[in-house]
Design a protein around this motif. Structure first.
Motif, PDB file in Angstrom:
ATOM      1  N   LYS A   9       0.845  -1.198   0.000  1.00 55.22           N
ATOM      2  CA  LYS A   9       0.000   0.000   0.000  1.00 55.22           C
ATOM      3  C   LYS A   9       0.880   1.248   0.000  1.00 55.22           C
ATOM      4  CE  LYS A   9      -3.903   2.328   0.937  1.00 55.22           C
ATOM      5  NZ  LYS A   9      -4.801   2.712  -0.092  1.00 55.22           N
ATOM      6  N   PHE A  10       1.932   1.230   0.816  1.00 55.74           N
ATOM      7  CA  PHE A  10       2.866   2.354   0.849  1.00 55.74           C
ATOM      8  C   PHE A  10       3.461   2.587  -0.539  1.00 55.74           C
ATOM      9  CE2 PHE A  10       7.367   3.476   0.783  1.00 55.74           C
ATOM     10  CZ  PHE A  10       7.325   4.755   1.328  1.00 55.74           C
ATOM     11  N   ALA A  11       3.958   1.516  -1.168  1.00 63.45           N
ATOM     12  CA  ALA A  11       4.600   1.628  -2.476  1.00 63.45           C
ATOM     13  C   ALA A  11       3.615   2.149  -3.529  1.00 63.45           C
ATOM     14  CB  ALA A  11       5.174   0.278  -2.901  1.00 63.45           C
ATOM     15  N   ASP A  12       2.390   1.635  -3.504  1.00 59.69           N
ATOM     16  CA  ASP A  12       1.374   2.093  -4.462  1.00 59.69           C
ATOM     17  C   ASP A  12       1.064   3.581  -4.264  1.00 59.69           C
ATOM     18  OD1 ASP A  12       1.203  -0.418  -5.648  1.00 59.69           O
ATOM     19  OD2 ASP A  12      -0.510  -1.051  -4.421  1.00 59.69           O
ATOM     20  N   GLU A  13       0.966   4.007  -3.021  1.00 58.20           N
ATOM     21  CA  GLU A  13       0.713   5.422  -2.731  1.00 58.20           C
ATOM     22  C   GLU A  13       1.912   6.290  -3.129  1.00 58.20           C
ATOM     23  OE1 GLU A  13      -2.036   7.047  -1.686  1.00 58.20           O
ATOM     24  OE2 GLU A  13      -3.097   5.130  -1.795  1.00 58.20           O
ATOM     25  N   TYR A  14       3.105   5.761  -2.884  1.00 60.08           N
ATOM     26  CA  TYR A  14       4.311   6.505  -3.233  1.00 60.08           C
ATOM     27  C   TYR A  14       4.398   6.712  -4.749  1.00 60.08           C
ATOM     28  CZ  TYR A  14       9.126   8.025  -3.526  1.00 60.08           C
ATOM     29  OH  TYR A  14      10.258   8.759  -3.785  1.00 60.08           O
ATOM     30  N   ILE A  15       4.006   5.698  -5.514  1.00 58.10           N
ATOM     31  CA  ILE A  15       3.999   5.809  -6.977  1.00 58.10           C
ATOM     32  C   ILE A  15       3.049   6.922  -7.412  1.00 58.10           C
ATOM     33  CG2 ILE A  15       3.280   4.614  -9.095  1.00 58.10           C
ATOM     34  CD1 ILE A  15       4.381   2.008  -7.708  1.00 58.10           C
ATOM     35  N   GLN A  22       3.597  11.025   3.410  1.00 56.62           N
ATOM     36  CA  GLN A  22       2.157  10.948   3.165  1.00 56.62           C
ATOM     37  C   GLN A  22       1.751   9.532   2.756  1.00 56.62           C
ATOM     38  OE1 GLN A  22       0.093  13.454   3.929  1.00 56.62           O
ATOM     39  NE2 GLN A  22      -1.532  11.990   3.551  1.00 56.62           N
ATOM     40  N   SER A  23       2.602   8.856   1.994  1.00 60.45           N
ATOM     41  CA  SER A  23       2.307   7.486   1.572  1.00 60.45           C
ATOM     42  C   SER A  23       2.288   6.544   2.765  1.00 60.45           C
ATOM     43  CB  SER A  23       3.351   7.016   0.555  1.00 60.45           C
ATOM     44  OG  SER A  23       3.305   7.833  -0.593  1.00 60.45           O
ATOM     45  N   ALA A  24       3.179   6.763   3.715  1.00 64.40           N
ATOM     46  CA  ALA A  24       3.206   5.924   4.919  1.00 64.40           C
ATOM     47  C   ALA A  24       1.934   6.133   5.738  1.00 64.40           C
ATOM     48  CB  ALA A  24       4.442   6.249   5.764  1.00 64.40           C
ATOM     49  N   ILE A  25       1.478   7.373   5.849  1.00 61.00           N
ATOM     50  CA  ILE A  25       0.234   7.666   6.580  1.00 61.00           C
ATOM     51  C   ILE A  25      -0.943   6.988   5.884  1.00 61.00           C
ATOM     52  CG2 ILE A  25      -1.371   9.503   7.252  1.00 61.00           C
ATOM     53  CD1 ILE A  25       1.162  11.324   7.571  1.00 61.00           C
ATOM     54  N   GLU A  26      -1.015   7.121   4.555  1.00 57.35           N
ATOM     55  CA  GLU A  26      -2.108   6.505   3.779  1.00 57.35           C
ATOM     56  C   GLU A  26      -2.082   4.988   3.884  1.00 57.35           C
ATOM     57  OE1 GLU A  26      -4.666   7.942   2.092  1.00 57.35           O
ATOM     58  OE2 GLU A  26      -3.970   9.877   2.841  1.00 57.35           O
ATOM     59  N   ALA A  27      -0.883   4.413   4.050  1.00 60.77           N
ATOM     60  CA  ALA A  27      -0.757   2.960   4.163  1.00 60.77           C
ATOM     61  C   ALA A  27      -1.138   2.443   5.548  1.00 60.77           C
ATOM     62  CB  ALA A  27       0.676   2.537   3.832  1.00 60.77           C
ATOM     63  N   GLN A  35       7.391   9.590   8.809  1.00 59.52           N
ATOM     64  CA  GLN A  35       8.564  10.087   8.093  1.00 59.52           C
ATOM     65  C   GLN A  35       9.696   9.061   8.110  1.00 59.52           C
ATOM     66  OE1 GLN A  35      10.041  13.847   9.502  1.00 59.52           O
ATOM     67  NE2 GLN A  35      11.423  14.091   7.772  1.00 59.52           N
ATOM     68  N   VAL A  36       9.950   8.476   9.290  1.00 56.90           N
ATOM     69  CA  VAL A  36      11.017   7.484   9.430  1.00 56.90           C
ATOM     70  C   VAL A  36      10.667   6.206   8.677  1.00 56.90           C
ATOM     71  CG1 VAL A  36      12.280   6.050  11.090  1.00 56.90           C
ATOM     72  CG2 VAL A  36      11.759   8.424  11.640  1.00 56.90           C
ATOM     73  N   ILE A  37       9.432   5.728   8.837  1.00 59.16           N
ATOM     74  CA  ILE A  37       8.984   4.500   8.173  1.00 59.16           C
ATOM     75  C   ILE A  37       9.033   4.674   6.652  1.00 59.16           C
ATOM     76  CG2 ILE A  37       6.979   2.991   7.775  1.00 59.16           C
ATOM     77  CD1 ILE A  37       8.232   2.468  10.444  1.00 59.16           C
ATOM     78  N   GLY A  38       8.608   5.856   6.167  1.00 58.18           N
ATOM     79  CA  GLY A  38       8.641   6.124   4.731  1.00 58.18           C
ATOM     80  C   GLY A  38      10.050   6.011   4.176  1.00 58.18           C
ATOM     81  N   ALA A  39      11.003   6.623   4.860  1.00 61.58           N
ATOM     82  CA  ALA A  39      12.406   6.564   4.432  1.00 61.58           C
ATOM     83  C   ALA A  39      12.940   5.135   4.501  1.00 61.58           C
ATOM     84  CB  ALA A  39      13.249   7.494   5.291  1.00 61.58           C
ATOM     85  N   GLU A  40      12.582   4.411   5.567  1.00 63.47           N
ATOM     86  CA  GLU A  40      13.024   3.020   5.708  1.00 63.47           C
ATOM     87  C   GLU A  40      12.470   2.149   4.583  1.00 63.47           C
ATOM     88  OE1 GLU A  40      11.979   1.433   9.542  1.00 63.47           O
ATOM     89  OE2 GLU A  40      13.379   2.750  10.602  1.00 63.47           O
ATOM     90  N   ASN A  41      11.166   2.334   4.305  1.00 64.61           N
ATOM     91  CA  ASN A  41      10.552   1.523   3.246  1.00 64.61           C
ATOM     92  C   ASN A  41      11.225   1.767   1.895  1.00 64.61           C
ATOM     93  OD1 ASN A  41       8.720   0.026   4.694  1.00 64.61           O
ATOM     94  ND2 ASN A  41       7.001   1.403   4.345  1.00 64.61           N
ATOM     95  N   LEU A  42      11.583   3.016   1.635  1.00 63.63           N
ATOM     96  CA  LEU A  42      12.222   3.325   0.356  1.00 63.63           C
ATOM     97  C   LEU A  42      13.628   2.735   0.252  1.00 63.63           C
ATOM     98  CD1 LEU A  42      11.150   7.017  -0.288  1.00 63.63           C
ATOM     99  CD2 LEU A  42      10.336   4.961  -1.447  1.00 63.63           C
ATOM    100  N   SER A  43      14.241   2.427   1.385  1.00 65.31           N
ATOM    101  CA  SER A  43      15.588   1.845   1.372  1.00 65.31           C
ATOM    102  C   SER A  43      15.556   0.320   1.315  1.00 65.31           C
ATOM    103  CB  SER A  43      16.390   2.316   2.588  1.00 65.31           C
ATOM    104  OG  SER A  43      15.840   1.769   3.765  1.00 65.31           O
TER     105      SER A  43
END
Length: 168
Positions: A9-15, A22-27, A35-43
């Protein structure tokens, strides 16, 4: 290893948005840690790979393929593709759908033939002949007088030159 539902869900929102927080919140991640989770997911390699795969697919769908290009050129050459033009009438203007003119069709045929390695001189000469005929027809159309009658234009020696071109 597969993505978790939240990661997907995060990845789909990020796309869609390009915004990791914002994608992490939506997920469904906490706003405090988004903010931290979003950066971690992208790595994470799996999330990164999924995003890259989806982005490549989106990009390839936006670009016309070779087959689509040749199909479009073919439909233009056959006169199947119509264009809308605005025509002046005695009572105003109206939109009319028309086939491509002869020159446009010839250009489409040339573009198609460029893509085939067996393009020979005979085909080129035939195209030149058709182009010359189109030029003559266009000149005849320009010679139409105001009362609607056409002035005859004689092209002396055209047939002889066309035959000579075909022989060479």
């Amino acid at each position: 290893m597969k993505l978790t539902p939240k990661q997907k869900k995060f990845a789909d929102e990020y796309i869609k948005t390009g915004n990791a927080t914002q994608s992490a919140i939506e997920a469904g991640y906490s706003k405090k840690t988004a903010q931290v989770i979003g950066a971690e997911n992208l790595s994470k390699p799996m999330v990164k790979s999924y995003i890259e795969k989806c982005m490549a697919e989106i990009a390839s769908n936006r670009v016309m393929s070779y087959t689509e290009a040749v199909e479009l050129l073919t439909s233009i050459a056959r006169g199947e593709e119509k264009e809308t033009v605005v025509v002046s009438t005695p009572i105003g203007v109206e939109e009319v759908e028309k086939e491509p003119d002869t020159k446009t069709r010839i250009i489409a045929v040339r573009e198609i033939l460029k893509r085939y390695p067996n393009n020979d001189k005979l085909v080129e000469q035939q195209i030149r002949k058709i182009s010359a005929e189109a030029d003559i027809a266009e000149a005849n159309a320009r010679e139409v007088t105001d009362n609607g009658t056409a002035n005859e234009i004689r092209v002396i020696g055209f047939d002889r030159r066309a035959e000579e071109d075909e022989r060479s």
